[in-house]
Design an enzyme around this catalytic site. Sequence first.
Site, PDB file in Angstrom:
ATOM      1  N   HIS A 267       0.998  -1.112   0.126  1.00 25.27           N
ATOM      2  CA  HIS A 267       0.163  -0.048  -0.204  1.00 25.27           C
ATOM      3  C   HIS A 267       0.901   1.336  -0.145  1.00 25.27           C
ATOM      4  O   HIS A 267       0.713   2.123  -0.836  1.00 25.27           O
ATOM      5  CB  HIS A 267      -0.848  -0.060   1.274  1.00 25.27           C
ATOM      6  N   GLU A 268       1.888   1.376   0.866  1.00 20.25           N
ATOM      7  CA  GLU A 268       2.585   2.326   1.241  1.00 20.25           C
ATOM      8  C   GLU A 268       3.638   2.849  -0.153  1.00 20.25           C
ATOM      9  O   GLU A 268       3.738   3.764  -0.643  1.00 20.25           O
ATOM     10  CB  GLU A 268       3.322   2.662   2.370  1.00 20.25           C
ATOM     11  N   HIS A 271       1.603   4.479  -2.834  1.00 16.35           N
ATOM     12  CA  HIS A 271       1.699   6.042  -2.540  1.00 16.35           C
ATOM     13  C   HIS A 271       2.963   6.725  -2.900  1.00 16.35           C
ATOM     14  O   HIS A 271       3.064   7.566  -3.625  1.00 16.35           O
ATOM     15  CB  HIS A 271       1.502   6.401  -0.919  1.00 16.35           C
ATOM     16  N   GLU A 297      -4.888   7.654  -3.136  1.00 17.44           N
ATOM     17  CA  GLU A 297      -5.214   6.376  -2.450  1.00 17.44           C
ATOM     18  C   GLU A 297      -5.535   5.426  -3.414  1.00 17.44           C
ATOM     19  O   GLU A 297      -5.405   3.945  -3.417  1.00 17.44           O
ATOM     20  CB  GLU A 297      -6.471   6.449  -1.675  1.00 17.44           C
TER      21      GLU A 297
HETATM   22 ZN    ZN Z   1      -3.230   4.988   2.021  1.00 17.39          ZN
END
Ligand code: ZN
Length: 505
Positions: A267-268, A271, A297
């Site tokens: 997830h990170e 980003h 997101e």
């Molecule tokens: Zn996030």
Amino acid sequence: MPSPETPPPAFAALRVRVEEIDDLDAAQRVLGWDQETMMPPGGAAARGEVLATLSRLGHERLVDDELLALLRELESWARERPREDDGAAIVRVVRRDVDRARRVPPELTAQLARASSDALPVWKQAREDDDFPAFAPHLERNLELRRRLAACFPEAEHPYDALMDFYEPGLTTTAARATFAELRAGLVALIADVRAAEPPAPPGGPFDVDEQRALALEMARAIGFDERSWRLDRSVHPFSQSIARTDVRVTGRFSEHELGGLFAVLHEVGHGLYEHQQDPALDRTTLGTGVSMGIHESQSRLWENRVGRSRPFWSHWLPRAQERLPALRTLDLGGFLRAINAVRPTLIRVDADEATYPLHIVLRFELELALLDGTLAVADLPAAWNQGMRELLGVEVPDDRRGVLQDIHWAFGELGYFPSYAFGDIAAAQLWDAATADLPQLEDELARGDASALRAWLAARVHRVGRRLEPGELLRRVTGSTYDPAPLLRHLRAKFAELYGAPAR
Ligand code: ZN
């Protein structure tokens, strides 16, 4: 007269000012990252002062009359340039930032900051003590200040539009209501079907923490993490912070009992990749960053869920994971995929699976609107929360700690932020459909552990655009429509039909 190809002299002066604003912001990001990863707890008060000073300096430079004069001088030049031209985009987007910053009186900004720093410790204690009434006056105060903030933008059709605009430029309450109504109907039906089947248990550990970290790094490298420009550190809550395009910090936390930490790193890194693949032409312009919280997101959720919970991805990575984490050796690919994709309604948003997560956001959106409209009193919020959880997810909330007090956002006073999380899931599905249409070999490549084509596609279509286009415009250009929940609903139905045999209606 200078030709429109050569920027007028005022543009160079504008650039210098904008670079300074961007640098002050970058300094705050370094200090913010340090605060969460390295700083000893005793440094908190001193750090707060430094951050407040930097933030004030940045704000002062943004609302400076000379900056506005330069922007006015450049406006007619910028209007003659194509919309995505770097110079034109810088003038247009910085003008928008300046206008928004100038609309809010400095004393209101100060009150907002003070109210949230007062509310935070009270919220923490109230959550620990399961004592909503202790937090309620602070929520009242935050709500009242946000109403005043919204009133600084009287042209908005709905006060909530003005608040969402800080996170999701151009998104209206009317549009969000329609999107969430469709999402709500589709997901409630899907979850009812999936729940009829017994959910598989999550993979059972123990999972060595260092081995998980090593595996997460291998996966991150395959996505785009390289040591020259990235770091992976530890923090209590995983996050990603880019200081510059060439300096991206992600953090993770691993538990011996479950694999959530691996997905959090994916997830990170999603980003981080968005920031890392910005167009160098936008460096230090304030435009070389994510265009909105929702699109940001979408990048993290795309790697976490669309790639990171898929069959092709794990057909490559499961054997490697099994070498490092022997507890996984009892599972075959199908069993592992069912286990990491289990649908199980939970009380806590951050623990929610891919299918139930957006409903946690629908609930918060509906409650925020009612609070802002005044149709829901703060005192009645816990009951409304519990009722909503029953209707949307079929779960009984045993206490406010695991209910209305669970998130930090309302303590910060951040109203209008939650919708971005669901808009991220929605956009991830739209972008995934567009990517797979353009890259017919994508699944085969992911099954070989090769993410380079997807990475390049995202760079070209989404990342390098930076803030030149608004989120709705960007999505329309890449996918043919603005935020549309249909692809997400289609994906989830098809996925759970395949995994659980639920009807794919
Ligand atoms: Zn996030």
